[in-house]
Design a protein around this motif. Structure first.
Motif, PDB file in Angstrom:
ATOM      1  N   LYS A   1       0.836  -1.289   0.120  1.00  0.00           N
ATOM      2  CA  LYS A   1       0.108  -0.029  -0.087  1.00  0.00           C
ATOM      3  C   LYS A   1       1.001   1.123   0.116  1.00  0.00           C
ATOM      4  CE  LYS A   1      -4.155  -1.942   2.252  1.00  0.00           C
ATOM      5  NZ  LYS A   1      -4.972  -1.751   3.507  1.00  0.00           N
ATOM      6  N   LYS A   2       0.274   2.323  -0.785  1.00  0.00           N
ATOM      7  CA  LYS A   2       1.171   3.391  -0.720  1.00  0.00           C
ATOM      8  C   LYS A   2       1.321   4.050   0.700  1.00  0.00           C
ATOM      9  CE  LYS A   2       1.203   8.051  -3.263  1.00  0.00           C
ATOM     10  NZ  LYS A   2       0.381   8.824  -4.126  1.00  0.00           N
ATOM     11  N   GLY A   3       2.646   4.580   0.856  1.00  0.00           N
ATOM     12  CA  GLY A   3       2.899   5.150   2.298  1.00  0.00           C
ATOM     13  C   GLY A   3       3.505   3.928   3.154  1.00  0.00           C
ATOM     14  N   ARG A   4       3.353   2.784   2.810  1.00  0.00           N
ATOM     15  CA  ARG A   4       3.949   1.734   3.735  1.00  0.00           C
ATOM     16  C   ARG A   4       5.341   1.484   3.692  1.00  0.00           C
ATOM     17  NH1 ARG A   4      -0.078  -1.869   5.806  1.00  0.00           N
ATOM     18  NH2 ARG A   4      -1.954  -0.755   6.498  1.00  0.00           N
ATOM     19  N   ASN A   5       5.971   0.926   4.467  1.00  0.00           N
ATOM     20  CA  ASN A   5       7.703   0.972   4.275  1.00  0.00           C
ATOM     21  C   ASN A   5       7.801  -0.260   3.748  1.00  0.00           C
ATOM     22  OD1 ASN A   5       8.357   2.923   5.729  1.00  0.00           O
ATOM     23  ND2 ASN A   5       8.625   1.954   7.596  1.00  0.00           N
ATOM     24  N   ILE A   6       8.817  -0.532   2.676  1.00  0.00           N
ATOM     25  CA  ILE A   6       9.255  -1.558   1.958  1.00  0.00           C
ATOM     26  C   ILE A   6      10.617  -1.637   2.341  1.00  0.00           C
ATOM     27  CG2 ILE A   6       7.501  -1.524   0.294  1.00  0.00           C
ATOM     28  CD1 ILE A   6       9.763  -0.266  -1.596  1.00  0.00           C
ATOM     29  N   THR A   7      10.967  -3.156   2.609  1.00  0.00           N
ATOM     30  CA  THR A   7      12.404  -3.247   2.719  1.00  0.00           C
ATOM     31  C   THR A   7      13.177  -3.879   1.521  1.00  0.00           C
ATOM     32  OG1 THR A   7      12.119  -4.154   4.979  1.00  0.00           O
ATOM     33  CG2 THR A   7      14.058  -4.870   4.122  1.00  0.00           C
ATOM     34  N   VAL A   8      14.479  -3.365   1.195  1.00  0.00           N
ATOM     35  CA  VAL A   8      15.149  -3.659  -0.055  1.00  0.00           C
ATOM     36  C   VAL A   8      16.432  -4.247   0.167  1.00  0.00           C
ATOM     37  CG1 VAL A   8      16.127  -2.854  -2.557  1.00  0.00           C
ATOM     38  CG2 VAL A   8      13.935  -1.727  -1.170  1.00  0.00           C
ATOM     39  N   LYS A   9      16.579  -5.561  -0.223  1.00  0.00           N
ATOM     40  CA  LYS A   9      17.890  -6.445   0.206  1.00  0.00           C
ATOM     41  C   LYS A   9      18.588  -7.013  -0.960  1.00  0.00           C
ATOM     42  CE  LYS A   9      18.020  -8.892   3.523  1.00  0.00           C
ATOM     43  NZ  LYS A   9      17.979 -10.218   4.600  1.00  0.00           N
ATOM     44  N   ALA A  10      20.010  -6.785  -1.051  1.00  0.00           N
ATOM     45  CA  ALA A  10      20.623  -7.575  -2.163  1.00  0.00           C
ATOM     46  C   ALA A  10      21.992  -7.995  -1.110  1.00  0.00           C
ATOM     47  CB  ALA A  10      21.050  -6.878  -3.324  1.00  0.00           C
ATOM     48  N   THR A  13      26.276  -3.444 -10.930  1.00  0.00           N
ATOM     49  CA  THR A  13      24.916  -2.885 -10.962  1.00  0.00           C
ATOM     50  C   THR A  13      24.136  -4.500 -10.509  1.00  0.00           C
ATOM     51  OG1 THR A  13      25.543  -0.860 -11.836  1.00  0.00           O
ATOM     52  CG2 THR A  13      23.122  -1.705 -11.483  1.00  0.00           C
ATOM     53  N   GLY A  14      23.267  -4.343  -9.499  1.00  0.00           N
ATOM     54  CA  GLY A  14      22.536  -5.494  -9.386  1.00  0.00           C
ATOM     55  C   GLY A  14      21.182  -5.296 -10.117  1.00  0.00           C
ATOM     56  N   SER A  15      20.527  -6.452 -10.250  1.00  0.00           N
ATOM     57  CA  SER A  15      19.294  -6.648 -11.205  1.00  0.00           C
ATOM     58  C   SER A  15      18.135  -5.792 -10.336  1.00  0.00           C
ATOM     59  CB  SER A  15      18.890  -7.923 -11.454  1.00  0.00           C
ATOM     60  OG  SER A  15      19.705  -8.582 -12.359  1.00  0.00           O
ATOM     61  N   ALA A  16      17.353  -5.162 -10.851  1.00  0.00           N
ATOM     62  CA  ALA A  16      16.280  -4.365 -10.246  1.00  0.00           C
ATOM     63  C   ALA A  16      15.002  -5.414 -10.124  1.00  0.00           C
ATOM     64  CB  ALA A  16      15.923  -3.161 -10.988  1.00  0.00           C
ATOM     65  N   ASP A  17      14.163  -4.912  -8.956  1.00  0.00           N
ATOM     66  CA  ASP A  17      13.038  -5.669  -8.435  1.00  0.00           C
ATOM     67  C   ASP A  17      11.911  -4.547  -8.552  1.00  0.00           C
ATOM     68  OD1 ASP A  17      11.159  -7.356  -7.782  1.00  0.00           O
ATOM     69  OD2 ASP A  17      11.790  -7.262  -5.549  1.00  0.00           O
ATOM     70  N   TYR A  18      10.883  -4.936  -9.359  1.00  0.00           N
ATOM     71  CA  TYR A  18       9.627  -3.903  -9.579  1.00  0.00           C
ATOM     72  C   TYR A  18       8.749  -4.120  -8.459  1.00  0.00           C
ATOM     73  CZ  TYR A  18       6.144  -1.078 -11.963  1.00  0.00           C
ATOM     74  OH  TYR A  18       5.256  -0.266 -12.443  1.00  0.00           O
ATOM     75  N   VAL A  19       8.152  -3.145  -8.043  1.00  0.00           N
ATOM     76  CA  VAL A  19       7.036  -3.067  -6.814  1.00  0.00           C
ATOM     77  C   VAL A  19       6.022  -2.322  -7.293  1.00  0.00           C
ATOM     78  CG1 VAL A  19       6.666  -2.460  -4.582  1.00  0.00           C
ATOM     79  CG2 VAL A  19       8.936  -3.184  -5.213  1.00  0.00           C
ATOM     80  N   ASP A  20       4.661  -3.184  -6.934  1.00  0.00           N
ATOM     81  CA  ASP A  20       3.450  -2.756  -7.431  1.00  0.00           C
ATOM     82  C   ASP A  20       2.879  -2.172  -6.180  1.00  0.00           C
ATOM     83  OD1 ASP A  20       1.073  -2.198  -8.521  1.00  0.00           O
ATOM     84  OD2 ASP A  20       0.273  -4.189  -8.338  1.00  0.00           O
ATOM     85  N   VAL A  21       2.643  -0.744  -6.349  1.00  0.00           N
ATOM     86  CA  VAL A  21       2.186  -0.057  -5.093  1.00  0.00           C
ATOM     87  C   VAL A  21       0.720   0.306  -5.333  1.00  0.00           C
ATOM     88  CG1 VAL A  21       2.270   2.202  -3.754  1.00  0.00           C
ATOM     89  CG2 VAL A  21       4.372   1.088  -4.850  1.00  0.00           C
ATOM     90  N   LYS A  22      -0.243  -0.161  -4.348  1.00  0.00           N
ATOM     91  CA  LYS A  22      -1.633   0.058  -4.435  1.00  0.00           C
ATOM     92  C   LYS A  22      -2.327   1.444  -3.984  1.00  0.00           C
ATOM     93  CE  LYS A  22      -2.003  -4.041  -6.127  1.00  0.00           C
ATOM     94  NZ  LYS A  22      -2.711  -4.317  -7.615  1.00  0.00           N
TER      95      LYS A  22
END
Length: 264
Positions: free
Chosen positions: A174-183, A255-264
């Motif tokens: 959901k928009k405004g929520r926190n997400i965690t990005v790891k690699a 450069t790492g491969s990107a991960d696409y995120v769907d924000v509702k």
């Protein structure tokens, strides 16, 4: 057979880059005991790379090219290139050699290119060998005289790095929520013959809104003791996240491969 040294000619780009690393004394042309018609080396090139850089994996040999345009009043008979690691040639702790194939451009000048092999199983057994390697071109002219080029010639032999696929959770979010990005960041260990975590190095967390356009940097952070980069950001819009590593004087950028995120 006489042996001589020469003041060699380098490209402006090579000279500028080399001076940022080191300055070596150059012998004066026509000095006592030298032949005034010494061989000249032009347009030194390593790996067809503007920074003279070669990346080597953990257990796989890397073959790269070294070349120069070589001229002598007696013509050019043969050329070889010797790369060495250390503060001085007599105490070098690493050596690579390549014999060149020469193609005559005219009576006095040839283009000479060699293939040199960097191999963790043979001449790169220590991670301490990463970094600056000096290079000595050696030419035999048509009269049998040997010239060792002395000047600002170098190559950078670096450990290959990699970033794992970036993973963003949760997704969708959901928009405004926190997400965690790891690699995870790893680097070639020539000693262990495998990739190992790259610890305590700065990486950039980057984001691209939507599916096109440039990535922008959101955060700078360092990898942990296991090589992981972990960041928390707020989800604002659909887009892709990735990590980028600029490299160092001892390690390759990646450069790492990107991960696409769907924000509702």
């Amino acid at each position: 057979m006489r042996r001589r040294t020469t003041v060699a000619v380098v490209t402006a780009a090579a000279l500028s880059a080399a001076l940022a690393v080191t300055i070596l004394a150059l012998p004066a042309a026509g000095a006592a005991g030298q032949d005034d018609s010494a061989t000249a080396f032009w347009n030194i090139d390593v790996n067809h790379n503007l920074d003279y850089t070669v990346g080597v994996e953990a257990a796989k040999k890397r073959v790269f090219s070294v070349s120069a345009t070589v001229s002598d009043p007696s013509g050019v008979k043969s050329v070889s290139y010797e790369l060495w690691h250390g503060e001085e040639r007599a105490k070098a702790d690493g050596v690579m050699v390549g014999a060149a194939q020469c193609h005559k451009l005219n009576e006095f000048t040839s283009y000479c290119e060699a293939l040199v092999t960097a191999d963790p199983n043979v001449n790169l057994r220590s991670n301490a060998l990463a970094g600056l390697w000096y290079m000595t071109p050696v030419a035999v002219d048509g009269a049998g005289d040997v010239t060792h080029g002395e000047g600002i010639y170098f190559a950078r032999v670096e450990r290959q790095t990699s970033l794992s696929q970036t993973v963003v959770t949760p997704d969708p979010v959901k928009k405004g929520r926190n997400i965690t990005v790891k690699a995870q960041m790893t680097v070639a260990s020539w000693e262990q013959k495998k990739n190992v975590p790259l610890i305590g190095h700065q990486v950039l967390l980057q984001y691209r809104k939507g599916t096109s356009g440039p990535f922008v940097t959101l955060k700078k952070l360092k990898t942990d003791r296991n090589g992981w980069a972990t960041a928390t950001v707020k989800a604002t819009a659909d887009g892709a996240y990735r990590y980028d590593f600029a490299g160092t004087s001892l390690t390759q950028p990646t450069t790492g491969s990107a991960d696409y995120v769907d924000v509702k």
